[in-house]
Each structure stands twice: as C-alpha cells, then as structure tokens.
Motif scaffolding. Structure first.
Motif, PDB file in Angstrom:
ATOM      1  N   ASN A  63     124.903  31.047 -69.456  1.00  0.00           N
ATOM      2  CA  ASN A  63     124.471  30.593 -70.774  1.00  0.00           C
ATOM      3  C   ASN A  63     122.966  30.351 -70.826  1.00  0.00           C
ATOM      4  O   ASN A  63     122.340  30.567 -71.866  1.00  0.00           O
ATOM      5  N   SER A  64     122.381  29.912 -69.701  1.00  0.00           N
ATOM      6  CA  SER A  64     120.927  29.716 -69.658  1.00  0.00           C
ATOM      7  C   SER A  64     120.190  31.045 -69.787  1.00  0.00           C
ATOM      8  O   SER A  64     119.131  31.117 -70.430  1.00  0.00           O
ATOM      9  N   VAL A  65     120.743  32.094 -69.187  1.00  0.00           N
ATOM     10  CA  VAL A  65     120.125  33.423 -69.285  1.00  0.00           C
ATOM     11  C   VAL A  65     120.068  33.869 -70.745  1.00  0.00           C
ATOM     12  O   VAL A  65     119.057  34.417 -71.204  1.00  0.00           O
ATOM     13  N   ILE A  66     121.151  33.638 -71.487  1.00  0.00           N
ATOM     14  CA  ILE A  66     121.164  34.011 -72.902  1.00  0.00           C
ATOM     15  C   ILE A  66     120.096  33.235 -73.670  1.00  0.00           C
ATOM     16  O   ILE A  66     119.350  33.801 -74.482  1.00  0.00           O
ATOM     17  N   ILE A  67     119.996  31.924 -73.413  1.00  0.00           N
ATOM     18  CA  ILE A  67     118.996  31.101 -74.107  1.00  0.00           C
ATOM     19  C   ILE A  67     117.584  31.589 -73.794  1.00  0.00           C
ATOM     20  O   ILE A  67     116.748  31.737 -74.702  1.00  0.00           O
ATOM     21  N   VAL A  68     117.300  31.854 -72.521  1.00  0.00           N
ATOM     22  CA  VAL A  68     115.965  32.306 -72.118  1.00  0.00           C
ATOM     23  C   VAL A  68     115.664  33.672 -72.716  1.00  0.00           C
ATOM     24  O   VAL A  68     114.546  33.922 -73.213  1.00  0.00           O
ATOM     25  N   ASN A  74     122.222  28.755 -79.676  1.00  0.00           N
ATOM     26  CA  ASN A  74     122.775  27.431 -79.942  1.00  0.00           C
ATOM     27  C   ASN A  74     124.180  27.299 -79.365  1.00  0.00           C
ATOM     28  O   ASN A  74     124.535  26.255 -78.801  1.00  0.00           O
ATOM     29  N   LEU A  75     124.981  28.350 -79.496  1.00  0.00           N
ATOM     30  CA  LEU A  75     126.330  28.334 -78.931  1.00  0.00           C
ATOM     31  C   LEU A  75     126.286  28.200 -77.412  1.00  0.00           C
ATOM     32  O   LEU A  75     127.066  27.438 -76.822  1.00  0.00           O
ATOM     33  N   SER A  76     125.370  28.904 -76.769  1.00  0.00           N
ATOM     34  CA  SER A  76     125.233  28.820 -75.314  1.00  0.00           C
ATOM     35  C   SER A  76     124.827  27.415 -74.882  1.00  0.00           C
ATOM     36  O   SER A  76     125.312  26.896 -73.871  1.00  0.00           O
ATOM     37  N   PHE A  77     123.926  26.800 -75.645  1.00  0.00           N
ATOM     38  CA  PHE A  77     123.513  25.430 -75.326  1.00  0.00           C
ATOM     39  C   PHE A  77     124.693  24.477 -75.462  1.00  0.00           C
ATOM     40  O   PHE A  77     124.871  23.562 -74.642  1.00  0.00           O
ATOM     41  N   MET A  78     125.533  24.675 -76.487  1.00  0.00           N
ATOM     42  CA  MET A  78     126.720  23.835 -76.656  1.00  0.00           C
ATOM     43  C   MET A  78     127.691  24.013 -75.499  1.00  0.00           C
ATOM     44  O   MET A  78     128.325  23.051 -75.045  1.00  0.00           O
ATOM     45  N   ASN A 104     132.184  33.323 -72.496  1.00  0.00           N
ATOM     46  CA  ASN A 104     131.289  33.607 -73.621  1.00  0.00           C
ATOM     47  C   ASN A 104     130.064  34.437 -73.249  1.00  0.00           C
ATOM     48  O   ASN A 104     129.741  35.411 -73.942  1.00  0.00           O
ATOM     49  N   PRO A 105     129.317  34.090 -72.178  1.00  0.00           N
ATOM     50  CA  PRO A 105     128.144  34.919 -71.845  1.00  0.00           C
ATOM     51  C   PRO A 105     128.520  36.364 -71.553  1.00  0.00           C
ATOM     52  O   PRO A 105     127.797  37.289 -71.954  1.00  0.00           O
ATOM     53  N   PHE A 106     129.653  36.584 -70.883  1.00  0.00           N
ATOM     54  CA  PHE A 106     130.076  37.945 -70.562  1.00  0.00           C
ATOM     55  C   PHE A 106     130.544  38.683 -71.811  1.00  0.00           C
ATOM     56  O   PHE A 106     130.276  39.877 -71.976  1.00  0.00           O
ATOM     57  N   ILE A 107     131.239  37.984 -72.703  1.00  0.00           N
ATOM     58  CA  ILE A 107     131.713  38.613 -73.937  1.00  0.00           C
ATOM     59  C   ILE A 107     130.533  39.088 -74.778  1.00  0.00           C
ATOM     60  O   ILE A 107     130.525  40.214 -75.289  1.00  0.00           O
ATOM     61  N   PHE A 108     129.516  38.246 -74.908  1.00  0.00           N
ATOM     62  CA  PHE A 108     128.389  38.590 -75.772  1.00  0.00           C
ATOM     63  C   PHE A 108     127.423  39.573 -75.118  1.00  0.00           C
ATOM     64  O   PHE A 108     126.713  40.295 -75.823  1.00  0.00           O
ATOM     65  N   LEU A 162     118.573  42.826 -70.532  1.00  0.00           N
ATOM     66  CA  LEU A 162     118.942  42.217 -69.257  1.00  0.00           C
ATOM     67  C   LEU A 162     118.652  43.156 -68.092  1.00  0.00           C
ATOM     68  O   LEU A 162     118.094  42.744 -67.063  1.00  0.00           O
ATOM     69  N   ILE A 163     118.995  44.431 -68.248  1.00  0.00           N
ATOM     70  CA  ILE A 163     118.729  45.420 -67.189  1.00  0.00           C
ATOM     71  C   ILE A 163     117.232  45.579 -66.976  1.00  0.00           C
ATOM     72  O   ILE A 163     116.744  45.667 -65.837  1.00  0.00           O
TER      73      ILE A 163
END
Length: 314
Positions: free
Chosen positions: A41-46, A64-68, A286-290, A301-302
């Motif tokens: 989730n931190s990777v998504i936020i960053v 915001n969802l990742s932070f939650m 969630n991080p993998f789904i998104f 990401l790559i």
C-alpha cells in the motif's frame, strides 16, 4: 442503560488457541503479511505522489484507500502479534478496547464511503467523459476525500458511546484477537436488545447506504459500456473500473456477514475468520488487485524497478 462499564476494568483476549510452536508460526505468517500490506500500500501511495501521470481523481482516491488499509491493519495486527508472542493470556484495559474498536469502525466506515465516492468517480469518467475534468476537479476530489474521513470518525461516536454505556458484568474474557464488537456485546448483562438493534440499524445504514450509490453507478456504467460499438472499446472502459468492482465485492461481502445481523454475537471462530478477511486479507489483496489489473501502474512500477536496479549497479 444509564450505568457505564464499572463491572469490567480490563479484558482478557484469548486470541488464537494452540501450542506455543503453532502460535509462533502464526506470528511469523501474520508478521510477513503485515509487512507485505505496509509495503504494497505504501508503494501505491508513493507512486501516486511522485508520478504526475497518476495525478488524477481515480489514483487520488486509490492512494487514500491504501492509506486507510495501512491504518486499519495497524489498529489490529500489532496487538494480535503481541498476543501470539506472550505465553500468558493477553490483557487489555476496557478503555483501550473501546479506543481500538472506535478507530477500527471509524476507518472501516470511511473506507466504505470512499468506495462509494470511487464508484461515482468511475460513473462520471465513463458516462460523462467530456465533462469529467470539469466535474471531478481538484477541489471536488479533495473535499470528497475529506468528507469520507470526517464522516467515518463522526458517525461512529454515538455507537461507541452507546456500547461504552452498556453494563458489562463479566466474565471479562473476550474470545478474539482484538476488541471486536460482536464478542464484546456477549459480556453485557441485562436487556441490551434495543441498543444492539440500533447498532444493527446503523451498521446496515452504512453498508447499504454506501452500496446504493455504488450499485446505481455501476448500472449506468454497464449500460454505457454496452452501447460502445467496438469490443476493444468496451473492454478498455470496463478495465478502468474492474479493480474497484472486485474490491467492492470482497469488502462488502465480508462485512455484511460480520456486522449486519440483528444479534451481533456470533460464534467466536466465525468472527475470527471474517475479521481476518477484513483486517488482513482485503488490505493484502488490494494493492495486487489495483496493480495487476492496471497497465499504467504496471508500466510505472516496472520502470521504477528498472531505475532502481540501474542505480544499484552503479
């Protein structure tokens, strides 16, 4: 009732049963999952913060969802891990239990409101693409996100106050790994059916109240997608909301089983399994789904991994 919880000053959390070796194995598994949840989730936020290509409403809500998800797992998992390491039954003060319950329910409520906001965002993007940037501008998205957070924490004040003022006379043993409301209500004395019914109605209001705009949005989305003449166009349009739809199904499905029942005192093992879904499995997925279903995030990401590996080789 007018009395408060003077009958119980502290609670004994039973957590997971089994031998010490088994509990240590569970500690290792949940600790590893917790690290993956935080990192994922931190990777998504960053990524959303650092890459200007992701400065769109959809990714703003996703961050915001990742932070939650990080918040809600950090409320539950560290206490669970400490309970797995101790050789004695874990002790928690009643005040700490109520505080944990309030934070967990508040963030959970905010998350459901955010999922509804994300559904509305997808509706505007697909059904009104020409006006999307005008409707979902920066100020609108910011206020929607703030409303999600504030509403969740304000809405749960009364349920927590009502729970606190129930009379708990014991036993003080809570057969769970955190302060779960369904098991906590098993410790009440006297007739608390009215309070439990009100809590049920409020839980139903949140779940169905946020699910309704999501369903309506997806009805319009599906109708709009079916009108697209090309198959590739329909696939591209649906791919923009497929990840959100998957999270909605998982999130609402588990919480409907856990909270929307008039008598919220289900069997302990049942509660533990469903609670693991909401506090561990869903934040983990969630991080993998998104990311796995989103080509843009995968490309970024790559590219980031390639840059990092190139930097490390220098």
């Amino acid at each position: 009732m007018s009395r408060n919880n003077t009958g119980i000053l502290e609670l004994r959390l039973l957590g997971f049963s089994g031998s010490q070796d088994f509990r240590h194995m569970l500690f290792f598994i949940f600790f590893l999952l917790y690290v993956v949840i935080i990192i994922g989730n931190s990777v998504i936020i960053v990524m959303v913060c650092m890459n200007h290509h992701l400065h769109t409403p959809m990714y703003f809500f996703l961050s915001n969802l990742s932070f939650m998800e990080i918040f809600i797992t950090s409320i539950v998992i560290p206490i669970m891990l400490s309970g797995l390491l101790t050789t004695h039954i874990q002790i928690m003060s009643f005040g700490a239990c109520i505080a944990q319950l309030y934070l967990f329910l508040s963030v959970g409520t905010s998350e459901f409101v955010l999922l509804a906001a994300m559904a509305v965002d997808r509706y505007v993007a697909i059904c009104n693409p020409l006006r999307y940037s005008l409707i979902m501008n920066h100020h609108v998205c910011l206020w929607m996100a703030i409303t999600c957070w504030v509403f969740g924490f304000l809405f749960q004040i009364w349920p927590i106050v009502a729970t606190y003022h129930l009379y708990f006379c014991g036993p003080n043993t809570l057969n769970h790994f955190y302060c779960e409301r369904g098991q906590l209500l098993r410790l009440t004395c006297g007739d608390s059916r009215f309070q439990q019914f009100i809590l049920f109605l409020m839980a139903a209001f949140i779940l169905f109240g946020t699910l309704l705009p999501t369903i309506i949005s997806y009805i319009y989305i599906i109708c709009t997608i079916l009108k697209i003449p090309s198959a590739s166009g329909r696939k591209k349009a649906f791919s923009t909301c497929a990840s959100h739809f998957t999270v909605v199904v998982i999130g609402y499905g588990t919480c409907l089983f856990l909270y929307v029942k008039p008598k919220q005192t289900q069997a302990a093992e049942y509660n533990k399994m469903i609670s693991l879904m909401t506090s561990v499995v869903t934040p983990l997925l969630n991080p993998f789904i998104f990311t796995l279903r989103n080509d843009q995030i995968k490309e970024i990401l790559i590219d980031g991994i390639k840059r990092l590996s190139h930097f490390l080789k220098k």
